[in-house]
Design a protein around this motif. Sequence first.
Motif, PDB file in Angstrom:
ATOM      1  N   ALA A 355       1.277   3.738  -0.799  1.00 41.49           N
ATOM      2  CA  ALA A 355       1.603   2.441  -0.321  1.00 41.49           C
ATOM      3  C   ALA A 355       2.526   1.935  -1.442  1.00 41.49           C
ATOM      4  CB  ALA A 355       0.693   1.349   0.111  1.00 41.49           C
ATOM      5  N   ASP A 360       5.185  -0.270   0.529  1.00 44.86           N
ATOM      6  CA  ASP A 360       4.752  -1.089   1.547  1.00 44.86           C
ATOM      7  C   ASP A 360       3.681  -1.944   1.084  1.00 44.86           C
ATOM      8  OD1 ASP A 360       5.828   0.248   3.766  1.00 44.86           O
ATOM      9  OD2 ASP A 360       4.479   1.920   3.736  1.00 44.86           O
ATOM     10  N   LEU A 361       2.972  -1.518  -0.413  1.00 45.11           N
ATOM     11  CA  LEU A 361       2.391  -2.655  -1.013  1.00 45.11           C
ATOM     12  C   LEU A 361       3.139  -3.369  -1.881  1.00 45.11           C
ATOM     13  CD1 LEU A 361      -0.594  -3.350  -1.571  1.00 45.11           C
ATOM     14  CD2 LEU A 361      -0.657  -1.526  -3.287  1.00 45.11           C
ATOM     15  N   THR A 362       3.437  -4.611  -1.798  1.00 41.18           N
ATOM     16  CA  THR A 362       4.111  -5.553  -2.775  1.00 41.18           C
ATOM     17  C   THR A 362       3.328  -6.857  -2.952  1.00 41.18           C
ATOM     18  OG1 THR A 362       5.296  -6.752  -0.630  1.00 41.18           O
ATOM     19  CG2 THR A 362       6.325  -4.602  -1.471  1.00 41.18           C
TER      20      THR A 362
ATOM     21  N   THR B  20      13.319  -2.421  -2.510  1.00 36.15           N
ATOM     22  CA  THR B  20      12.264  -3.209  -2.119  1.00 36.15           C
ATOM     23  C   THR B  20      12.392  -4.530  -1.634  1.00 36.15           C
ATOM     24  OG1 THR B  20      10.753  -2.134  -3.944  1.00 36.15           O
ATOM     25  CG2 THR B  20       9.990  -4.213  -3.058  1.00 36.15           C
ATOM     26  N   ASP B  55       9.097  -3.433   7.661  1.00 39.40           N
ATOM     27  CA  ASP B  55       8.363  -3.545   6.729  1.00 39.40           C
ATOM     28  C   ASP B  55       7.979  -4.832   6.438  1.00 39.40           C
ATOM     29  OD1 ASP B  55       8.748  -0.944   6.132  1.00 39.40           O
ATOM     30  OD2 ASP B  55       9.966  -1.062   4.589  1.00 39.40           O
ATOM     31  N   GLU B  58       5.323  -6.074   8.591  1.00 42.86           N
ATOM     32  CA  GLU B  58       3.893  -5.400   8.084  1.00 42.86           C
ATOM     33  C   GLU B  58       3.280  -6.146   6.998  1.00 42.86           C
ATOM     34  OE1 GLU B  58       5.282  -1.341   7.480  1.00 42.86           O
ATOM     35  OE2 GLU B  58       5.840  -0.990   9.656  1.00 42.86           O
ATOM     36  N   GLN B  59       4.126  -6.676   6.004  1.00 38.26           N
ATOM     37  CA  GLN B  59       3.667  -7.218   4.953  1.00 38.26           C
ATOM     38  C   GLN B  59       3.220  -8.617   4.979  1.00 38.26           C
ATOM     39  OE1 GLN B  59       6.336  -6.301   1.560  1.00 38.26           O
ATOM     40  NE2 GLN B  59       6.349  -4.319   2.349  1.00 38.26           N
ATOM     41  N   LEU B 288      -1.620   0.513   5.709  1.00 33.43           N
ATOM     42  CA  LEU B 288      -1.945  -0.575   4.999  1.00 33.43           C
ATOM     43  C   LEU B 288      -2.320  -1.802   5.843  1.00 33.43           C
ATOM     44  CD1 LEU B 288      -2.073  -0.603   2.159  1.00 33.43           C
ATOM     45  CD2 LEU B 288      -0.104  -1.575   1.958  1.00 33.43           C
TER      46      LEU B 288
END
Lengths: 463, 463
Positions: A355, A360-362, B20, B55, B58-59, B288
């Motif tokens: 991720a 995707d991992l932030t 990002t 994205d 999703e977050q 995730l």
Amino acid sequence: MSDDTEVLAPETERDDDAYTLERKAVAAILYAVDINDREKLIELMEPLHAADIADMLEQINAFDRMRLIKLYGKEFDGEILTELDESIREEVIGLLTPEVLADAVRELDSDDVVDLIEDLEQPQQDAILEALEDSDRVAVQQSMTYPEYSAGRLMQREVVMAPEHWNVGEAIDFLRDSDNLPDHFYHIVLVDPRLRPVGNVALGKLMAARREVMLTSLMEETFHVIPVTRYDGDVAYAFNQYHLISAPVVDENDRLIGVITIDDAMAVLDEEHEEDILRLAGVGESSLSDSVFETTKQRFPWLAVNLVTAVMASLVIAQFEDAITTVVALAVLMPIVASMGGNAGTQSLTVAVRALATKDLTGANVFRVIRREVMVGLINGLAFALVMGIVGIVWFGSPALGYVIASAMVINMVVAGLAGTVIPVVLEKVGVDPALASGAFVTTVTDVVGFFAFLGLAVLVLL
Amino acid sequence: MSDDTEVLAPETERDDDAYTLERKAVAAILYAVDINDREKLIELMEPLHAADIADMLEQINAFDRMRLIKLYGKEFDGEILTELDESIREEVIGLLTPEVLADAVRELDSDDVVDLIEDLEQPQQDAILEALEDSDRVAVQQSMTYPEYSAGRLMQREVVMAPEHWNVGEAIDFLRDSDNLPDHFYHIVLVDPRLRPVGNVALGKLMAARREVMLTSLMEETFHVIPVTRYDGDVAYAFNQYHLISAPVVDENDRLIGVITIDDAMAVLDEEHEEDILRLAGVGESSLSDSVFETTKQRFPWLAVNLVTAVMASLVIAQFEDAITTVVALAVLMPIVASMGGNAGTQSLTVAVRALATKDLTGANVFRVIRREVMVGLINGLAFALVMGIVGIVWFGSPALGYVIASAMVINMVVAGLAGTVIPVVLEKVGVDPALASGAFVTTVTDVVGFFAFLGLAVLVLL
């Protein structure tokens, strides 16, 4: 998909031999080498794509490789070199005569030559550079001044560009008159008077439009400009994320100096994935054609780290020698808690590392992900605690032992979920590749916590 | 690369925040949602690419997601849906009003609609199909009759083709007259009178050639035709191996029915890699944004397999209870041998699984690779045997114990190299995905052999 369509759909053709070199074809080629039949060899190799020839050269042994290349002689194509694995490439270049090598590299585009020589030793680099024509050599040397793994190394310098004020007719006449277009291009890059790219026009759009239409009205909606020093992994990410086909590369003054196409980006994406997989398993850069010595050297560091981890776990166990001597069942059961924690931790860390790689991992969701992993660890921990509690009671007839292993299981799996997520995130923050280093840290945590929780609780409850 | 160029080359720009989503941008968007300011929201979202919006959705958490989508209303673009992760997609589709959903999907190409609906439940599938125009609906339903994970699902049905006897002028006039060309295409597919593809002509080549040149003289050297039922992973492999940009798809009579482009192949390659990485870590399909419950369910099976493995290892240890009671140092040291074997085995199996996936490990080199892995295990085993022998002697003052742990280490690491290669190869042969199943088998072998060799030798030597 829904059940209805599933019933309707016939079987997918999953032929594992699709695209695998036929063993028979390889055998026939090696037989031609054995009987020294050059014409037969050329006839058999002719239909093969350079990428397949490279694969074959990687798969046969060094002696056959040498005989094949000697016999193949001047038929040897430059593209085979670019497709070859690095570990074999040097060896093969060494086998080619200077004339064959010169012919082979002269056929290649400048970006392929860069890709070819960047990993070679100086003498071989020089030999190849000397074989090139002057203009190509300058282009290659120029590219080599860009940092390794940068967009500059990846781009081709041949760009098809047009002033932004042109119309379709002007562009088409220009293309028809140029006699030096690149082999493959998909867009015309529109530039302003200072050579700064302002948009891409797809060739398909250009062909379908009338001559008087302005190029600016045909520009693609998605347009990304790539700085020449950008890391190639980020370039590949952009291609994948935004479905780019080609993108202009600019220098520090935002002037157009090259173009990167999707096939180059795809190759980088492939390499990055490969690296991530191998790093997660503690195998640095490696290839199937590496020697025993090289492979041993690559694997050693990770095993050494693991030894330190394992010894630390042993030091924890050593604190409880008396307990183990008294209740030997502890020695029998203790690896289970550590092993389950290690596996749960590996699951969490793999998800986190991926991720992070796919962005995707932030910061926006990190706490939610950590909470989820801890909850998953808790629930699975409780499930396996129940199982192991029963095993402990049935196997050793001791409810207390069942209680100890169940509690240790829950503790270690919660810790695994926490460590498996927090450790890669922190490593990424401090600039260490989480794919490379997370495994050792997480296993250390789950081993130490696993043994300590189990044996410590045993001392409290059983003794 | 050589040292000289390394010194010359400046630093690569490895900006981790490249691509990002900025936290500030997300915060501003959520603030607009908070104060219910639709115009501000639209203004902030406008410059974002659909992939980035997906994205972001999703977050953020489910509540914010709901409020954002409601406020965004009819601005919602169909492309966002295709970019969304499956686990979130259903939820988001449920949040859209029927009118917004209909507008959104009507903008999409047929292959994107197929990609969108194939994982949806029947009611949502039906809702989307109903929203389509008749001709699009038929195209989508036709595609859905092809098996999941087949070339048929991946291809777009809009193909630009030309008879093989045409010249450049005829092709260009035809293109200029067609008003329904696909958004993106890179080749004209030449077909024979029975619609069988015979070659690809790149648009760039077409533009640069004179009108009277025959199309057949411009055909690409590398040309691959893909059967409609071919597995999509094999399609992606072919694109990567042969650097294809687009390839024609044919039905069982070899007639042209569609075309697959590199961006679709790149997406499949990406998914396949992701799956391999996650499977190697025992995490099936996952994302995730999966819930705690789903994640727990996905992780459970592999942990259950691991528990069985761990219990088997414990059964081996249980055979040596007396030895452990007599020499408690055995309990302290035994996890080291098993752990080192497990790690060495994981290294070997990861390399083997990858090489099988890339078709680099074949019948032609399998014995050479097995021999190499065993040799590597032997050499690294000897190195760590030396270290642990010394640790055994220094820590516990027993040369015999040092000898036992050293011998067990060598045995287990050789076995790890052997099992780590043979097990994935055999699994692949019998049709089981080696990425999924190798880990459990290899760990079982190294655990059982590790404990048995160490404790067994200890009984022979020490007692």
